[in-house]
Scaffold this motif. Structure first.
Motif, mmCIF file in Angstrom:
data_model
loop_
_atom_site.group_PDB
_atom_site.id
_atom_site.type_symbol
_atom_site.label_atom_id
_atom_site.label_comp_id
_atom_site.label_asym_id
_atom_site.label_seq_id
_atom_site.Cartn_x
_atom_site.Cartn_y
_atom_site.Cartn_z
ATOM 1 N N ALA A 223 22.467 -8.802 -12.905
ATOM 2 C CA ALA A 223 22.280 -7.783 -11.878
ATOM 3 C C ALA A 223 23.279 -6.638 -11.996
ATOM 4 N N SER A 224 24.361 -6.834 -12.721
ATOM 5 C CA SER A 224 25.398 -5.789 -12.811
ATOM 6 C C SER A 224 24.900 -4.536 -13.534
ATOM 7 N N ASP A 225 23.983 -4.706 -14.476
ATOM 8 C CA ASP A 225 23.419 -3.533 -15.157
ATOM 9 C C ASP A 225 21.897 -3.539 -15.171
ATOM 10 N N GLY A 226 21.286 -4.571 -14.581
ATOM 11 C CA GLY A 226 19.839 -4.612 -14.467
ATOM 12 C C GLY A 226 19.106 -5.041 -15.713
ATOM 13 N N LEU A 227 19.826 -5.625 -16.699
ATOM 14 C CA LEU A 227 19.223 -6.023 -17.971
ATOM 15 C C LEU A 227 19.206 -7.549 -18.125
ATOM 16 N N LYS A 255 22.653 -8.027 -24.758
ATOM 17 C CA LYS A 255 21.439 -7.475 -24.143
ATOM 18 C C LYS A 255 20.795 -6.532 -25.146
ATOM 19 N N SER A 256 19.613 -6.881 -25.616
ATOM 20 C CA SER A 256 18.974 -6.126 -26.692
ATOM 21 C C SER A 256 17.870 -5.226 -26.165
ATOM 22 N N GLU A 301 21.001 2.455 -20.276
ATOM 23 C CA GLU A 301 21.970 1.671 -21.041
ATOM 24 C C GLU A 301 21.834 1.816 -22.553
ATOM 25 N N PHE A 302 20.637 2.146 -23.043
ATOM 26 C CA PHE A 302 20.430 2.145 -24.489
ATOM 27 C C PHE A 302 20.276 3.532 -25.109
ATOM 28 N N THR A 303 20.184 4.590 -24.300
ATOM 29 C CA THR A 303 20.002 5.930 -24.856
ATOM 30 C C THR A 303 21.335 6.541 -25.230
ATOM 31 N N ASN A 304 21.470 6.913 -26.505
ATOM 32 C CA ASN A 304 22.675 7.575 -26.985
ATOM 33 C C ASN A 304 22.645 9.061 -26.630
ATOM 34 N N ASP A 314 26.748 -5.579 -26.599
ATOM 35 C CA ASP A 314 27.225 -6.950 -26.743
ATOM 36 C C ASP A 314 27.618 -7.548 -25.392
ATOM 37 N N ARG A 315 28.047 -8.798 -25.434
ATOM 38 C CA ARG A 315 28.330 -9.523 -24.197
ATOM 39 C C ARG A 315 29.441 -8.872 -23.381
ATOM 40 N N HIS A 316 30.231 -8.007 -24.035
ATOM 41 C CA HIS A 316 31.329 -7.322 -23.357
ATOM 42 C C HIS A 316 30.944 -5.902 -22.932
ATOM 43 N N GLY A 317 29.691 -5.534 -23.192
ATOM 44 C CA GLY A 317 29.218 -4.219 -22.778
ATOM 45 C C GLY A 317 29.367 -3.128 -23.812
#
Length: 467
Positions: A223-227, A255-256, A301-304, A314-317
């Motif tokens: 829930a912290s980033d919705g992924l 999170k892929s 989260e994934f758009t550069n 990765d697991r650490h963000g």
């Protein structure tokens, strides 16, 4: 615009373009990659129509329009490869993944093959296969081998084996920790039932979707980033698709892009199923709201900065600097990005006469086939998405890359083989598993299920299917 109608429109445009030019499909010639009406050659070798097998598949679906003898032969080989993978055992009748994989039950291979074309031409077999995966998954659940217990995920884990080969022996598949892309079945089943309403079982779909979201997938949501956490689609954990030194936990706590795209499609599918079985509008809206929230999270989260899309965080963000072929394709095909954003997602991704690689750039320091390689099934997804992004036809190039996988030069890796090359299908004339880079040599299993289905998709998008 409804994606179904968009695909139809693109196929119609491609068909009309081909008809206007009266040019047979598929012909291609650029640099060292040449596909003619009855032959193929690349930098490593060549073959002619006469050298290929001439199978007689049971499926009677035929190509229409202006096609070459080589195109028609590849069509027959593709159907025959799919039929080659139909197995029957104590679990039921279902599609296996390829010669190398005997009768293992792989949800991802079955589902991807269905999405690419098996749903259209083998509907009953696909329904049986998908339903079997759900029975199999419910039986296994969170029972795992000891190395595959990931305590960071709050789930009802139960260690029932010391090694995963014991899980495979009993269930014909792996511990769930090695299959955290399981949600892909929902795209496949939704596509199947939409194409074939006469065999659709929307109540089964909705019930199973609800159960799996609650019991199996729920613990992986952050829930912290919705992924959702979980491995990228099809990339076996701790292999060359990940930086060296990553543990089992590292590979599934990330999170892929691909797997989150699959969750998005699954939520949309649940909304549609809710309507189909007459549930209250609130049920549909719940799923649509969840999908909208996930879409927003994915894009954020994934758009550069340059509009490209990242492979995973990765697991650490930490966001990976790599792009992956399936993440780009899924984001466009499933409507997470469109217009200029879709073009930006594809911009600058490398293409060559050897094919389109899984990653750009490669994962540093790793040479394995889940990194430095072309996988034929991913190429068809890639060009499917690119045709949507740019409104252009890439079918001839796509078909030529798939023709490469029939075999011009094979990788010689006898130390890895427990059976001979013939047993694995490593010979000219079937769609193979992968193409190693930079050598360009064919490797892995012959009669590979999703590689064969990839050719079906090219023909579908090119408007060559006679219903």
């Amino acid at each position: 615009m409804n994606l179904h109608f968009l695909y139809v429109n693109i196929a119609a445009v491609i068909l009309l373009q081909g008809a206007d030019a009266a040019t047979p499909r598929f012909l291609y010639s650029k640099e060292r990659l040449v596909m003619t009406a009855d032959s193929f050659r690349d930098a490593l070798g060549a073959f002619t129509l006469a050298q290929l097998p001439d199978p007689k598949p049971k499926c009677q679906a035929k190509l229409t329009g202006v096609t070459t003898p080589l195109t028609r032969r590849m069509w027959a080989i593709a159907l025959d490869d799919l039929e080659h993978n139909l197995v029957t055992n104590e679990h039921g009748t279902y599609f296996a993944a390829g010669t190398r994989y005997t009768d293992r039950i792989y949800t991802r291979d079955i589902s991807i093959a269905g999405i690419l074309g098996a749903n259209r031409f083998y509907p009953q077999q696909m329904k049986d296969s998908l339903m079997l995966t759900r029975v199999n998954m419910k039986a296994l659940g969170y029972q795992v081998s000891r190395p595959h217990l990931v305590s960071e995920i709050d789930a009802p884990w139960k260690v029932i084996a010391e090694e995963d080969k014991e899980i495979m022996a009993k269930f014909k598949t792996n511990s769930y920790t090695r299959r955290t892309d399981d949600v892909v079945w929902m795209w496949a089943a939704h596509d199947l039932f939409t194409l074939h309403p006469e065999l659709a079982d929307w109540k089964w779909f909705h019930q199973n979707g609800s159960e799996f979201f609650k019991d199996l997938y729920g613990p992986w949501f952050d829930a912290s980033d919705g992924l959702y956490r979980g491995q990228p689609l099809f990339h076996d954990i701790t292999n060359s698709a990940y930086p060296k030194g990553m543990t089992i936990a590292d590979c599934v706590l990330l999170k892929s892009l691909t797997t989150n795209c699959l969750y998005y499609k699954a939520m949309l599918s649940m909304a549609d199923a809710s309507t189909k079985i007459g549930l209250p509008e609130s049920e549909k809206q719940q799923w649509l709201s969840r999908a909208a929230a996930l879409k927003k999270a994915i894009v954020k989260e994934f758009t550069n900065a340059d509009g490209t899309l990242a492979y995973y965080k990765d697991r650490h963000g930490v966001i990976m600097p790599n792009r992956d072929i399936l993440g780009i394709a899924f984001a466009v095909i499933l409507g997470l990005v469109d217009g200029d954003a879709a073009k930006a997602a594809y911009a600058g991704y490398p293409e060559s006469d050897l094919g389109v690689p899984l990653f750009s750039p490669f994962i540093p320091g790793n040479k394995g086939p889940h990194n430095q390689a072309v996988w034929p099934f991913t190429v068809s997804f890639y060009f499917w998405g690119k045709s949507l992004a740019y409104g252009e036809d890439y079918s001839d190039y796509n078909a030529a890359i798939l023709a490469r996988s029939l075999g011009t030069a094979f990788e010689d890796t006898p130390k890895k083989r427990k059976t001979n090359d013939e047993d694995w299908g490593t010979a000219l004339g079937s769609f193979h598993e992968k193409i190693n880079l930079p050598s360009g040599k064919i490797d892995g299993s012959g009669h590979q299920l999703w590689s064969a289905a990839a050719f079906l998709k090219v023909c579908i998008l090119a408007g060559l299917i006679q219903e």
